[in-house]
Write a protein that holds these residues in place. Sequence first.
Motif, PDB file in Angstrom:
ATOM      1  N   ASN A 260       0.792  -1.297  -0.135  1.00 25.98           N
ATOM      2  CA  ASN A 260      -0.100  -0.034  -0.129  1.00 25.98           C
ATOM      3  C   ASN A 260       0.972   1.333   0.127  1.00 25.98           C
ATOM      4  N   PHE A 261       0.683   1.941  -0.998  1.00 22.86           N
ATOM      5  CA  PHE A 261       1.463   3.498  -1.137  1.00 22.86           C
ATOM      6  C   PHE A 261       1.190   4.194  -0.125  1.00 22.86           C
ATOM      7  N   GLU A 262      -0.124   4.432   0.355  1.00 18.74           N
ATOM      8  CA  GLU A 262      -0.352   5.582   1.480  1.00 18.74           C
ATOM      9  C   GLU A 262       0.566   4.908   2.777  1.00 18.74           C
ATOM     10  N   ASP A 263       0.480   3.656   3.040  1.00 20.99           N
ATOM     11  CA  ASP A 263       0.838   3.176   4.350  1.00 20.99           C
ATOM     12  C   ASP A 263       2.425   3.322   4.109  1.00 20.99           C
ATOM     13  N   LEU A 264       3.031   2.941   3.118  1.00 16.41           N
ATOM     14  CA  LEU A 264       4.542   3.388   2.562  1.00 16.41           C
ATOM     15  C   LEU A 264       5.060   4.751   3.147  1.00 16.41           C
ATOM     16  N   GLN A 265       4.039   5.810   2.728  1.00 19.34           N
ATOM     17  CA  GLN A 265       4.421   7.192   3.011  1.00 19.34           C
ATOM     18  C   GLN A 265       4.300   7.588   4.550  1.00 19.34           C
ATOM     19  N   LEU A 289      -2.156  -8.523  -9.013  1.00 19.51           N
ATOM     20  CA  LEU A 289      -2.749  -7.280  -8.926  1.00 19.51           C
ATOM     21  C   LEU A 289      -1.935  -6.656  -7.633  1.00 19.51           C
ATOM     22  N   ASN A 290      -2.324  -5.271  -7.509  1.00 14.02           N
ATOM     23  CA  ASN A 290      -1.798  -4.819  -6.180  1.00 14.02           C
ATOM     24  C   ASN A 290      -2.982  -3.896  -5.727  1.00 14.02           C
ATOM     25  N   ASN A 291      -4.044  -4.321  -5.228  1.00 17.18           N
ATOM     26  CA  ASN A 291      -5.187  -3.733  -4.669  1.00 17.18           C
ATOM     27  C   ASN A 291      -5.000  -2.730  -3.527  1.00 17.18           C
ATOM     28  N   GLN A 292      -5.220  -1.482  -3.951  1.00 19.29           N
ATOM     29  CA  GLN A 292      -4.904  -0.365  -2.661  1.00 19.29           C
ATOM     30  C   GLN A 292      -5.873  -0.380  -1.631  1.00 19.29           C
ATOM     31  N   SER A 293      -7.009  -1.098  -1.958  1.00 17.95           N
ATOM     32  CA  SER A 293      -7.660  -1.251  -0.710  1.00 17.95           C
ATOM     33  C   SER A 293      -7.688  -2.388   0.252  1.00 17.95           C
ATOM     34  N   VAL A 294      -6.826  -3.275  -0.242  1.00 19.52           N
ATOM     35  CA  VAL A 294      -6.234  -4.276   0.678  1.00 19.52           C
ATOM     36  C   VAL A 294      -4.877  -4.367   1.015  1.00 19.52           C
ATOM     37  N   PRO A 295      -4.596  -3.501   1.959  1.00 18.63           N
ATOM     38  CA  PRO A 295      -2.927  -3.475   2.408  1.00 18.63           C
ATOM     39  C   PRO A 295      -2.890  -4.745   2.826  1.00 18.63           C
ATOM     40  N   LEU A 301       5.187  -4.976   5.168  1.00 20.61           N
ATOM     41  CA  LEU A 301       6.549  -5.237   6.172  1.00 20.61           C
ATOM     42  C   LEU A 301       7.564  -5.489   5.041  1.00 20.61           C
ATOM     43  N   ASP A 302       7.778  -6.149   3.874  1.00 21.51           N
ATOM     44  CA  ASP A 302       8.797  -6.429   3.241  1.00 21.51           C
ATOM     45  C   ASP A 302       9.269  -5.106   2.526  1.00 21.51           C
ATOM     46  N   CYS A 303       8.530  -4.359   1.887  1.00 27.07           N
ATOM     47  CA  CYS A 303       8.559  -3.256   1.162  1.00 27.07           C
ATOM     48  C   CYS A 303       9.174  -2.002   2.346  1.00 27.07           C
ATOM     49  N   GLN A 304       8.489  -1.717   3.321  1.00 28.16           N
ATOM     50  CA  GLN A 304       8.920  -1.024   4.074  1.00 28.16           C
ATOM     51  C   GLN A 304      10.170  -1.001   4.684  1.00 28.16           C
ATOM     52  N   TYR A 305      10.614  -2.152   5.065  1.00 19.79           N
ATOM     53  CA  TYR A 305      11.957  -2.506   5.527  1.00 19.79           C
ATOM     54  C   TYR A 305      13.140  -2.582   4.392  1.00 19.79           C
ATOM     55  N   THR A 306      12.732  -3.217   3.462  1.00 23.13           N
ATOM     56  CA  THR A 306      13.920  -3.123   2.410  1.00 23.13           C
ATOM     57  C   THR A 306      14.106  -1.616   2.077  1.00 23.13           C
ATOM     58  N   GLU A 307      13.091  -1.098   1.593  1.00 25.33           N
ATOM     59  CA  GLU A 307      13.125   0.566   1.317  1.00 25.33           C
ATOM     60  C   GLU A 307      13.786   1.407   2.564  1.00 25.33           C
ATOM     61  N   GLY A 308      13.219   0.968   3.543  1.00 23.59           N
ATOM     62  CA  GLY A 308      13.729   1.819   4.845  1.00 23.59           C
ATOM     63  C   GLY A 308      15.166   1.622   5.239  1.00 23.59           C
ATOM     64  N   LEU A 309      15.800   0.389   4.511  1.00 21.54           N
ATOM     65  CA  LEU A 309      17.335   0.137   4.847  1.00 21.54           C
ATOM     66  C   LEU A 309      18.161   0.696   3.745  1.00 21.54           C
ATOM     67  N   LEU A 492      11.646  -9.815  15.445  1.00 16.31           N
ATOM     68  CA  LEU A 492      10.342  -9.875  16.150  1.00 16.31           C
ATOM     69  C   LEU A 492      10.190  -8.169  16.783  1.00 16.31           C
ATOM     70  N   GLY A 493       8.954  -7.708  16.732  1.00 13.14           N
ATOM     71  CA  GLY A 493       8.716  -6.515  17.134  1.00 13.14           C
ATOM     72  C   GLY A 493       8.982  -5.407  16.042  1.00 13.14           C
ATOM     73  N   PHE A 494       8.940  -5.732  14.811  1.00 14.85           N
ATOM     74  CA  PHE A 494       8.914  -4.855  13.689  1.00 14.85           C
ATOM     75  C   PHE A 494       7.798  -4.003  13.522  1.00 14.85           C
ATOM     76  N   GLN A 495       7.976  -2.644  13.625  1.00 13.05           N
ATOM     77  CA  GLN A 495       6.843  -1.574  13.400  1.00 13.05           C
ATOM     78  C   GLN A 495       6.540  -1.478  11.922  1.00 13.05           C
ATOM     79  N   VAL A 496       5.219  -1.863  11.549  1.00 11.84           N
ATOM     80  CA  VAL A 496       5.046  -2.028  10.262  1.00 11.84           C
ATOM     81  C   VAL A 496       3.594  -1.009  10.244  1.00 11.84           C
ATOM     82  N   VAL A 497       3.454   0.030   9.243  1.00 16.00           N
ATOM     83  CA  VAL A 497       2.202   0.530   9.040  1.00 16.00           C
ATOM     84  C   VAL A 497       1.378  -0.303   8.162  1.00 16.00           C
ATOM     85  N   VAL A 498      -0.136  -0.574   8.579  1.00 17.02           N
ATOM     86  CA  VAL A 498      -0.779  -1.226   7.922  1.00 17.02           C
ATOM     87  C   VAL A 498      -2.263  -0.427   8.021  1.00 17.02           C
TER      88      VAL A 498
END
Length: 590
Positions: A260-265, A289-295, A301-309, A492-498
């Motif tokens: 989800n792009f909004e969650d990523l921001q 698909l990449n349905n933005q209504s179903v994060p 988790l995967d994208c937020q932390y690969t890009e976060g690093l 363990l304990g990863f902070q993820v926006v969903v």
Amino acid sequence: MIFPLIPFVVVATLALSTVASPIFEYAVKHSWATTPLGWEHHGTPAPDHPIDLRIGLRQDKIDDLIDALYRVSDPFHSDYGQHLSKSEVESLVAPHPTTLSIVHEWLESHGIDLSSVSYSPAQDWLSFRIPIATAEEMLSAKYHTFRHTESDELVVRTLSYSLPKQLLAHIDVIQPTTMFDRMNKMRTNYILDTSGSSATTIDPGLTVKGPAGQDIPLSCNTTVTPYCLQLLYGTAGYVPQAADKGNKIGIAGYLEQFVNFEDLQLFFSQFRPDAERANVTVVSVDGGLNNQSVPGVEANLDCQYTEGLTYPTPNIYYTTPGTAPTINDSVTPPQRDEPYLDWLNYILSQEDIPQTYTTSYGGDEQTFPMDWAVRVCGMFAQLGARGGSVMFSSGDGGVGAGTCQTNDGTNRTLFQPVFPATCPFVTGVGATYQIAPEKGVYFSQGGFSVYFPRPAYQNMAVPPFLQKVGTTYTGLFNPAGRAVPDVSALGLGFQVVVGGAVESVGGTSASSPTFAGIVSLLNDQRIASGKPPLGFLNPMLYSIGVSGFTDILLGNNPGCNTSGFNATEGWDAVTGLGTPNFQVLKSILG
């Protein structure tokens, strides 16, 4: 030091069955003794129901391909880093002309128009659509619809299929036939964190010392953010330099997991402010698909932390359908090919590919037909030969998930490793928790493959661990098998926006993208300085790379009514070689 070829195990059970053609005498290729655990018979598809058959032809020079992979991956070899091109790989995995000829003859004998057959770029995979009745005649098989008792998922499969004896030396695998595996997300924790709090600055009164003496916020013991990982693993302050020189990282997504792009921001604004307005590139594989209504928790988790690093390194999320679409009727679902195959065939068909990959999915090794697992493992070898570093979560079941019983009809208790992490051509990533000190977390799945023998690169690291285990678990695992995990990272304990809220998530699904992010930064340094990417990592990790890891000495991974293995000095089946020290690895590999 040259790492010798790992022999592939060829599956060909020659139990004679009914002759299905006047031309060919048939023999069983693969069969299950009983319906695989968790599945039940649901019905019988109509004879004219279409099925997309995919045939993996024997690759003429696969041994040469694997030999080349080890040469370019061995830091002591003069060919180290001289990865193969797409065309060079394809020339090695292409089938022999005789293979194509005899398979074509067989197809035509069943009325299949060769003009309807599609080929992979190397012509080692054939695919075509035929009625179920024709597939049954070709394979001396009987297809049924099976239902998964927990998910209600329906698949059309057979419990046994056969091939003409003359074709056993020419065909590795045919699908869909006996594949019943249900791909799992490697996620164990799913805890809503309503506070959304994080430690993004160092408070001298609330810090602990990391393995290199660095000050790390005490909150990182339980609340993991990109800042925690940067400090713990030594990437803080490193600025990627090769984003405009082609360095990329790829994230494989399945099971309708959408980033989800909004969650990523929102994640960037809270945990990596300098990356705000950056995004991940989404690539659809086979209509994904990449349905933005179903994060998706996993995808986010995967994208937020690969890009976060790795920001500003380009991140590519591959969305591949992993479940069947809408059911057509009560007994006959539409078919999807196994998503690993779809993704691998797509990636290997591209000229320009990322240098680093992470995948947070897998399943008990025994649920994959051995011939299928061996063939897919060989596709990861192709990716490594082209310069790709491939990480897989090692699993979240300790020493075994599910019932810990074999599915060969004997119902023996056996520790269950996870495939594809058991493939010797990928890097399996286990999990740790806390930071002072790091410990192996209870769910970090580790053990020994039944399908794949121990690769030569593990011959120094694994035997000392086996000596410590002694006879404790005799008969519960294969000590001669490929050992997992190879390495570990926090899980363990990863902070993820969903869905706009912060959730605390854990699992080796967090460890794999974390380690992949660090590998991508190592690739960045090499590419920026004019060197080739690392490619297949394991021969390097188990030789010159050992000193670049913090050895984890605490923790165990219980399962199968045992306390599991213990983390210990050196390699162990909980945390592998340990967790990465980016600064040391950068010095070694620079």
